[in-house]
Write an enzyme that holds these catalytic residues in place. Structure first.
Site, PDB file in Angstrom:
ATOM      1  N   GLU A 116       0.842  -1.128   0.034  1.00  0.00           N
ATOM      2  CA  GLU A 116      -0.065  -0.120  -0.050  1.00  0.00           C
ATOM      3  C   GLU A 116       0.850   1.367  -0.143  1.00  0.00           C
ATOM      4  OE1 GLU A 116      -3.353   0.815  -0.046  1.00  0.00           O
ATOM      5  OE2 GLU A 116      -3.418  -1.435  -0.812  1.00  0.00           O
ATOM      6  N   SER A 129     -46.123 -33.160  27.180  1.00  0.00           N
ATOM      7  CA  SER A 129     -46.078 -33.934  28.569  1.00  0.00           C
ATOM      8  C   SER A 129     -44.925 -33.043  29.230  1.00  0.00           C
ATOM      9  CB  SER A 129     -46.023 -35.276  28.340  1.00  0.00           C
ATOM     10  OG  SER A 129     -47.180 -35.884  27.785  1.00  0.00           O
TER      11      SER A 129
END
Length: 761
Positions: free
Chosen positions: A152, A418
């Site tokens: 860069e 249940s």
């Protein structure tokens, strides 16, 4: 006196010169044009010599003309440069004047990161705008800053914020290429843009970027600038900063990034979205190789390192945030504002979750769905595990977080079937029944509602312990009619159920919807001796430098059920995981108890079980409510529970369940106390010692109570025993010893299959 002639003598150019002392004009004294003069000379000289002199004169003239053109070009270029400089200075002054005074410039705070860690300090997730914590250059892998500088801004450590050479190279490249491909911005300029400016491509923004870059270079060192850049720059796929990007793509910290991985990260900066390995792995890898070549050219890595990195490219994580621990992180983030308000800076949240248990829970759910999902038509599962203090140790909200972030553990309300029956039996015990109380398991009709057992099978006279272990719907409905739906609802809310429950008789079979988290939490008092702790995920919150912002103080743990009732319930529910119980697949060697549940047509399958150490609830089903293929609470949920609890209790000393209730010896006469008022729960402080002696509540005469309304049609859960709900069911009151309607009549035939009989309840 001598005489003179009267004739005037005029000068003549035609006659020969006279020898007298009069006027004479020579040829060279004549005024003639240069061209004619040259011709005259050539006529009087040798022809060859004259021609050579003419060529030399012509060459000198041409050179003089070229120098004149070049001089004029230099001159005008110089003039244009001066005026261009004046114009540039004017633009800088104009746009610079629009900016605040430099004395007021400050580096904006980085968006706060919220680091969520497990009970043993391992990272669960990062939350916040950045998605990762800030690292110093010394903390992160040294390959990362080297790779970024190489690709860069190779002159980063030598320029003053602006790189004229790089800018000129970029301009030439753009002109030759015929399109804008390079910007020429330095890392300092990019940081200035990210910190202060909008990404607009305008002259104003570019001027301000340059001014801010010069200011950054003046105020901060090169390493500080690079560190700020690496912790804030965007790496694609929602990752800001190297820590977030490293975890996003590699599933590891930026501290542990390899050379090839650092090259891939640095390569993303040119076009983060387009080059993201999550989107285009080949393009990301090709760019990473360019980064490696740049590092080698600049002497940052050796040829051997280059060859090794080229031959072993970075391996990215298969999917981002696929781990189930992110369900925990989402829940934590929802609770955070109520605990500390707005987050002002980086914080660390210590949770109660054990990451190793979390991974085991995730594996137990995912493996069963992968192996049996298509065959049994099941696509989702959830698991919650809570210890006796209310601390959540694991929570899985679905099969795959990357596919669906909806948390089925804490947000999805489903019929428990249940698995709701323990609150029915608890209310009955508090009303004077015992595990040895006998009821007639037979077809029962309550108004127009006829609850039936799974497979149409009935057992006749059975104890309550047997009825709960076998999940007999007939007995559960009878008990609900005896004590009243209101008593059942009160017991459930007291234990920890928070959802609204419908006050009707079908509640005995779990028709009101609850979440897996609250249902599991409501079983915790059975595991810890009768106390309801505050369920919590967060133990403490600190700032990044260790300042305490919040700490869980233990909360309140009132007693919600008497010790003798806890002992009876544990004795009964232990039968569920024993031979003959509906969850015999869950047994793993520890004293344990629990209850299965299956809603109508197997839309939901549950098992909630516990030891004296952990309470764990498991649910399987489909998001759209479509039926599974004969999946019951005793199958997949019990298997997942077994796998998780076996691993969770490895190396933990065995402890019995609290309560210590024992059934009477064989042959003893057991008296059923009959219906009695529901006792008020003891909500006093936790006693120093808990009696394990079963205390019987003396029988009392029925106390009249207003009739309880019965709801409309319900989808009735029969624990896997399909039972349609019907309207116009009769009201129930606490004082009735037996439910109205026909009880204990002849059994009715029901068309069943061999699968109905074998699959259990």
């Amino acid at each position: 006196m001598a005489s003179r002639s009267d004739r005037r003598i005029e000068p003549s150019f035609d006659e020969p010169s006279r020898t007298s002392a009069g006027f004479s004009v020579r040829e060279e004294d004549r005024v003639m044009p240069a061209s004619r003069k040259s011709q005259a000379k050539r006529k009087s000289a040798n022809g060859k010599t004259t021609k050579g002199k003419s060529r030399r004169g012509s060459g000198r003239a041409r050179r003089s003309g070229l120098f004149s053109i070049f001089g004029r070009l230099v001159y005008w270029c110089f003039v244009l440069a001066i005026w261009g400089g004046i114009a540039a200075a004017g633009i800088v002054v104009y746009y610079g004047a629009k900016m605040p005074a430099a004395t007021t410039w400050e580096i904006p705070d980085r968006p706060p990161n919220i680091k969520i860690v497990s009970v043993d300090g391992h990272l669960i997730a990062n939350r916040g705008m950045s998605g990762g914590e800030a690292l110093s250059l010394k903390e992160m892998s040294p390959y990362i800053p080297e790779a970024v500088v190489a690709i860069e801004d190779r002159r980063f450590y030598s320029h003053f914020g602006i790189d004229p050479i790089g800018l000129a190279r970029a301009m030439v490249t753009n002109v030759v290429g015929g399109h804008f491909s390079q910007g020429g911005s330095t890392l300092t300029q990019q940081l200035a843009k990210n910190l202060f400016l909008k990404p607009d491509r305008t002259i104003e923004r570019k001027v301000q970027e340059v001014l801010l870059a010069l200011w950054l270079e003046h105020k901060h060192s090169k390493d500080q600038i690079l560190q700020m850049y690496l912790n804030r720059v965007y790496f694609g796929s929602g990752a800001y900063g190297v820590e977030a990007a490293s975890r996003r793509y590699f599933g590891k910290s930026a501290r542990d990034v390899t050379l090839s991985e650092a090259a891939l990260l640095a390569g993303l900066l040119k076009a983060p979205s387009r080059l993201s390995p999550a989107r285009d792995p080949k393009a990301a890898e090709a760019r990473a190789q360019l980064v490696l070549a740049a590092m080698h050219d600049q002497g940052m890595i050796s040829g051997k390192q280059l060859a090794t990195a080229m031959s072993a490219p970075a391996t990215r994580a298969p999917s981002y945030w696929t781990g189930s621990e992110n369900y925990v992180a989402d829940t934590v983030m929802e609770e955070l504002p109520d605990l500390i308000g707005d987050v002002q800076g980086d914080i660390v949240i210590n949770t109660t979750v054990d990451l190793s248990l979390q991974k085991i829970a995730e594996k137990s759910i995912r493996t069963l769905i992968e192996t049996s999902g298509k065959k049994l038509n099941v696509s989702q599962g959830a698991l919650v595990s809570i210890d006796d203090t209310g601390a959540v140790r694991a929570m899985v909200g679905g099969n795959d977080y990357a596919t669906s972030q909806f948390d089925r553990a804490s947000e999805a309300k489903r019929q428990p079937g249940s698995a709701f029956k323990p609150f029915v039996y608890m209310a009955a015990l508090e009303a004077g029944r015992t595990p040895e109380s006998v009821r007639n398991d037979a077809p029962i009709r309550i108004g127009n509602w006829t609850p039936t057992n799974f497979g149409g099978k009935y057992y006749g006279r059975v104890t309550l312990a047997t009825a709960l272990a076998k999940s007999l719907n007939s007995v559960a409905a009878q008990l609900t009619m005896e004590v009243g739906p209101a008593a059942v609802i009160e017991a459930a809310h007291r234990m920890g159920i928070q959802s609204d429950l419908q006050k009707n008789v079908s509640i005995a079979l779990g028709t009101s919807e609850v979440t897996p988290l609250e249902l599991t939490a409501a079983y915790v008092p059975f595991a810890n001796g009768g106390y309801r702790p505050d369920v919590h995920f967060i133990s403490k919150i600190t700032t990044a430098d260790g300042k305490l912002l919040y700490a869980f103080d233990g909360g309140k743990a009132p007693r919600v059920v008497k010790p003798e009732i806890v002992g009876m319930m544990n004795s009964m529910m232990a039968g569920t995981v024993q031979l003959g119980g509906t969850a015999k697949k869950a047994a793993f060697g520890w004293p344990s108890a629990g209850k299965t549940g299956t809603s109508q047509n197997s839309r939901d399958a549950w098992f909630v079980g516990y030891t004296s150490n952990l309470t764990t609830g498991v649910w399987f089903g489909n998001d759209d409510g479509s039926p599974m293929k004969r999946v019951t609470g005793g199958s997949l949920p019990a298997q997942a529970w077994h796998e998780f609890m076996l691993a969770a209790h490895e190396g933990v000393p065995v402890r019995p369940l609290p309560g210590g209730w024992k059934p009477p010896p064989p042959g003893a006469i057991v008296q059923d106390d009959g219906p009695a008022p529901v006792p008020t729960a003891d909500v006093g402080a936790r006693p120093a010692t808990v009696s394990r002696q079963a205390v019987r509540t003396p029988a009392q005469p029925p106390r009249p109570a207003p009739p309880q309304p019965v709801g409309g049609a319900q989808t009735v859960d029969a624990g896997g025993f399909g039972m349609p709900a019907q309207d116009n069911a009769p009201t129930a009151s606490i004082g009735h010893p037996v439910p109205p309607g026909n009880v204990g009549g002849p059994s009715r035939k029901r068309h069943t299959t061999i699968l109905d009989i074998l699959s259990g309840g």
